[in-house]
Design an enzyme around this catalytic site. Structure first.
Site, PDB file in Angstrom:
ATOM      1  N   CYS A 139       0.200   3.696   2.658  1.00 17.59           N
ATOM      2  CA  CYS A 139       0.730   3.165   4.064  1.00 17.59           C
ATOM      3  C   CYS A 139       2.351   3.496   4.145  1.00 17.59           C
ATOM      4  CB  CYS A 139       0.338   1.724   4.122  1.00 17.59           C
ATOM      5  SG  CYS A 139      -1.118   1.295   4.141  1.00 17.59           S
ATOM      6  N   CYS A 174       0.724  -1.320   0.002  1.00 18.15           N
ATOM      7  CA  CYS A 174      -0.077   0.040  -0.098  1.00 18.15           C
ATOM      8  C   CYS A 174       0.869   1.171  -0.041  1.00 18.15           C
ATOM      9  CB  CYS A 174      -0.806   0.001   1.273  1.00 18.15           C
ATOM     10  SG  CYS A 174      -1.487   1.461   1.683  1.00 18.15           S
TER      11      CYS A 174
END
Length: 99
Positions: free
Chosen positions: A26, A23
């Protein structure tokens, strides 16, 4: 190592970042969380939990998107947010719920 249940039972607020290695948002949150943790010092715990390595936990808390942040204290979920946050947002949330 302490269990998740033991960790979130803390008297101190516990800010958790549910993330995934794949991600991009993230990955961008990593340095922001580090700065927030440095600013907060010992007043709160900041943890990262990889949803791919902790699928049962991700399922229990119905993590549908990452990053998802949660704030626990004394075993209670106080706050939840999906999507990126700025350092000051993290600090403000922790101070808002700190008892």
């Amino acid at each position: 190592m302490a269990s998740f249940k033991e960790i979130i039972a803390s008297e101190k607020p516990v800010f958790i970042d549910f993330y995934a290695d794949w991600c991009a948002p993230c990955q961008m949150m990593g340095p922001i969380l580090k700065e927030a943790k440095e600013t907060l010092g010992d007043s709160a715990n900041v943890l990262k939990i990889n949803i791919d390595k902790n699928q049962a936990l991700a399922s229990k808390y119905q993590i549908r998107g990452v990053p998802t942040f949660m704030l626990f204290q004394k075993g209670n979920l106080l706050w939840r947010h999906s999507g990126m946050l700025q350092k000051q947002d993290i600090i403000n949330v922790i101070h808002q719920y700190k008892k």
